[in-house]
Write a protein that holds these residues in place. Structure first.
Motif, short mmCIF file in Angstrom:
data_model
loop_
_atom_site.label_atom_id
_atom_site.label_comp_id
_atom_site.label_asym_id
_atom_site.label_seq_id
_atom_site.Cartn_x
_atom_site.Cartn_y
_atom_site.Cartn_z
N GLY A 221 0.81 -1.21 0.00
CA GLY A 221 0.00 0.00 0.00
C GLY A 221 0.85 1.26 0.00
O GLY A 221 1.91 1.31 -0.61
N ALA A 222 0.38 2.27 0.71
CA ALA A 222 1.09 3.55 0.74
C ALA A 222 0.68 4.33 1.98
O ALA A 222 -0.39 4.09 2.57
CB ALA A 222 0.81 4.37 -0.52
N TYR A 223 1.54 5.29 2.35
CA TYR A 223 1.30 6.18 3.48
C TYR A 223 1.35 7.62 3.00
O TYR A 223 2.10 7.95 2.08
CB TYR A 223 2.35 6.00 4.58
CG TYR A 223 2.29 4.67 5.28
CD1 TYR A 223 1.57 4.53 6.48
CD2 TYR A 223 2.94 3.56 4.78
CE1 TYR A 223 1.52 3.31 7.14
CE2 TYR A 223 2.89 2.33 5.43
CZ TYR A 223 2.17 2.22 6.61
OH TYR A 223 2.12 1.01 7.26
N VAL A 224 0.55 8.46 3.63
CA VAL A 224 0.64 9.90 3.45
C VAL A 224 0.89 10.54 4.80
O VAL A 224 0.12 10.33 5.74
CB VAL A 224 -0.64 10.49 2.83
CG1 VAL A 224 -0.53 12.01 2.73
CG2 VAL A 224 -0.92 9.89 1.47
N GLY A 234 -3.13 3.27 3.36
CA GLY A 234 -4.14 2.65 2.51
C GLY A 234 -3.60 1.47 1.75
O GLY A 234 -2.40 1.38 1.47
N VAL A 235 -4.48 0.55 1.41
CA VAL A 235 -4.15 -0.59 0.54
C VAL A 235 -5.30 -0.78 -0.43
O VAL A 235 -6.45 -0.41 -0.17
CB VAL A 235 -3.92 -1.89 1.34
CG1 VAL A 235 -2.68 -1.80 2.20
CG2 VAL A 235 -5.14 -2.22 2.20
N SER A 236 -4.97 -1.35 -1.59
CA SER A 236 -5.98 -1.63 -2.60
C SER A 236 -5.84 -3.09 -3.03
O SER A 236 -4.83 -3.47 -3.61
CB SER A 236 -5.80 -0.70 -3.82
OG SER A 236 -6.92 -0.77 -4.68
N LYS A 237 -6.82 -3.89 -2.70
CA LYS A 237 -6.79 -5.32 -3.02
C LYS A 237 -7.02 -5.51 -4.52
O LYS A 237 -8.06 -5.12 -5.04
CB LYS A 237 -7.87 -6.05 -2.24
CG LYS A 237 -7.91 -7.55 -2.48
CD LYS A 237 -9.02 -8.20 -1.67
CE LYS A 237 -9.10 -9.68 -1.95
NZ LYS A 237 -10.22 -10.32 -1.20
N ALA A 269 -7.42 11.36 -1.80
CA ALA A 269 -6.40 11.35 -2.85
C ALA A 269 -5.63 10.03 -2.82
O ALA A 269 -5.32 9.45 -3.87
CB ALA A 269 -5.46 12.53 -2.69
N LEU A 270 -5.32 9.55 -1.62
CA LEU A 270 -4.60 8.28 -1.50
C LEU A 270 -5.42 7.12 -2.03
O LEU A 270 -4.89 6.23 -2.70
CB LEU A 270 -4.23 8.04 -0.03
CG LEU A 270 -3.46 6.75 0.27
CD1 LEU A 270 -2.16 6.68 -0.53
CD2 LEU A 270 -3.18 6.64 1.77
N SER A 271 -6.71 7.12 -1.77
CA SER A 271 -7.55 6.02 -2.26
C SER A 271 -7.59 6.01 -3.79
O SER A 271 -7.49 4.94 -4.42
CB SER A 271 -8.97 6.13 -1.69
OG SER A 271 -9.64 7.28 -2.16
N THR A 302 -10.47 -0.55 -2.13
CA THR A 302 -9.41 0.26 -1.56
C THR A 302 -9.83 0.77 -0.19
O THR A 302 -10.92 1.32 -0.03
CB THR A 302 -9.07 1.45 -2.48
OG1 THR A 302 -8.73 0.95 -3.77
CG2 THR A 302 -7.92 2.26 -1.93
N ILE A 303 -8.97 0.59 0.80
CA ILE A 303 -9.26 1.01 2.17
C ILE A 303 -8.17 1.97 2.63
O ILE A 303 -6.98 1.68 2.51
CB ILE A 303 -9.33 -0.19 3.12
CG1 ILE A 303 -10.45 -1.14 2.71
CG2 ILE A 303 -9.52 0.27 4.57
CD1 ILE A 303 -10.49 -2.43 3.51
N VAL A 304 -8.58 3.12 3.16
CA VAL A 304 -7.66 4.11 3.71
C VAL A 304 -8.09 4.43 5.12
O VAL A 304 -9.28 4.63 5.40
CB VAL A 304 -7.64 5.40 2.85
CG1 VAL A 304 -6.82 6.49 3.53
CG2 VAL A 304 -7.09 5.10 1.46
#
Length: 317
Positions: A221-224, A234-237, A269-271, A302-304
Motif C-alpha cells: 500500500g502507501a502512506y501519506v 491505505g491498501v488496494s486489493k 487522494a490516497l484512495s 481500496t481502504i484508507v
C-alpha cells in the motif's frame, strides 16, 4: 482550478522514452537466452506516463521533455496526442532518443535497462513561463534535483502547487533533495528512497516545509504524512492478477495529485492513487490502460485509514 481553464492543468516535467518491453517466462542466467512470449514498443518515461494518467482522470496535461528528432519519436508523440496529452512544448534535439528495455516476468515484476539520450538535455528554461502561470500543479518526475530546484522556485513564485518524485536521485543526491523540500508541496518516495533521505527515522520527514509526503510500498500500500497533521495508510486489493508493474507509480502520482486538487483531502487522494496504481498493474506497457468501470471496482476494494502516530515501521519492508 487553473487561472483561466475550466479544468486543472498539470505540467509534467521529465523523461520521454521509447519503451521496449519483453515478456518472458523467467529471467535468463548469464550466457543464457530465453524466448520472449510477447514484445511491446510504445511511449514511456515517468512524466509521459503521468501525463497519460492525468488525461484519463479528466484533467489537462502538458508534457515537458527533451527528446530526439529521430522518426521513431514521431509515432510516440502521435500516440500521446491521440490520448489527449499536450506535447507542443516538448523540445526536440539532435541526439539519440531515450530508450528503456523492460523485461517483465510472470506476476508483473520487472527489470529495466535505461539509456537517457536526449533526456539529458532537459533544462529549466524548457518550461515556458506562460505555462507555469497557467499551471494548477507542476509535477517533476525522475529529474535531477538541480533542475527540479530551479523549476520549483519559479512555479512556487507564480502560485502553482509543486510535486516531485525524484526516483533514483533520492538515493544518489539526497542532500540536494533535502535542501529543496521547502519549495515542494507534495513529495513522492518509495520505501528505500524514504529510508535514504531520513536515515531510517520517519520523524525526519516531517521537519521540512513539504505539505504532504507520500511513501509508496508496492503491495504493502502507501502512506501519506501530512505536515503537522494526520498520517494515512491505505491498501488496494487487486481485482485481477498483476501483469506488468511498469508505470504503476506514475499512475499513482497522477491520480493522487488530481484527486487532491479536486477534493483537498489527502485520504481520498490516497484512495484514488492506490486504485489507479492497481489498475495499471493489470495491463501491459508503461502507460495506464483506462477502464472507468474497472477503476470504480478497484476503488471499492481500496481502504484508507488514519494513523495517530507515525512510526519507523512505515519505512520497513
Amino acid at each position: 482550478m487553473s487561472k483561466t481553464s475550466s479544468k486543472p492543468i498539470h505540467v509534467a516535467v521529465g523523461n520521454l522514452n521509447i519503451d521496449i518491453t519483453m515478456y518472458v517466462p523467467r529471467l535468463p542466467m548469464p550466457d543464457e537466452s530465453v524466448f520472449a512470449e510477447e514484445i511491446m514498443i510504445g511511449p514511456g518515461g515517468s512524466a509521459s506516463n503521468y501525463s497519460v494518467a492525468v488525461t484519463y482522470y479528466g484533467h489537462i496535461a502538458y508534457l515537458i521533455a527533451s527528446t530526439s528528432l529521430n522518426q521513431l519519436i514521431d509515432s510516440i508523440l502521435e500516440k500521446l496526442n491521440s490520448i489527449g496529452v499536450y506535447t507542443r512544448f516538448i523540445k526536440r534535439v539532435e541526439e539519440k532518443p531515450g530508450i528503456v528495455n523492460v523485461i517483465v516476468i510472470p506476476g508483473g515484476e520487472k527489470i529495466m535497462v535505461k539509456y537517457r539520450g536526449a533526456n539529458e538535455l532537459l533544462s529549466p528554461n524548457d518550461v515556458p513561463r506562460q505555462l507555469l502561470e497557467e499551471a494548477t500543479i507542476v509535477h517533476m518526475a525522475s529529474i535531477p534535483p538541480t533542475i527540479a530546484s530551479e523549476i520549483a522556485m519559479r512555479a512556487t513564485g507564480l502560485g502553482s502547487l509543486v510535486s516531485y518524485d525524484p526516483g533514483a536521485y533520492a538515493l544518489y543526491d539526497k542532500e540536494k533533495i533535502v535542501s529543496i523540500l521547502d519549495n515542494i508541496n507534495i513529495l513522492f518516495l518509495n520505501r528505500s528512497e524514504a529510508r535514504s533521505i531520513t536515515g531510517g527515522k520517519v520523524e525526519n520527514l516531517l521537519k521540512y516545509g513539504t505539505d504532504l509526503i507520500v511513501i509508496k510500498k508496492g503491495p504493502g500500500g502507501a502512506y501519506v504524512l501530512q505536515h503537522g497533521g494526520t498520517v494515512y495508510h491505505g491498501v488496494s486489493k487487486p481485482i485481477r492478477p498483476p501483469i506488468d508493474s511498469t508505470g504503476a507509480g506514475d499512475a499513482f502520482d497522477a491520480f493522487f495529485n488530481a484527486a487532491y486538487i479536486d477534493y483537498k483531502d489527502p485520504g481520498k487522494a490516497l484512495s484514488y492513487a492506490l486504485a489507479a496504481g492497481a489498475l495499471k498493474v493489470m495491463c501491459r506497457g508503461s502507460i495506464l490502460c483506462w477502464d472507468k468501470q474497472l477503476f470504480s471496482k478497484q476503488l471499492n476494494e481500496t481502504i484508507v485509514e488514519e494513523i495517530k502516530e507515525p512510526e519507523n515501521w512505515i519505512l520497513e519492508d
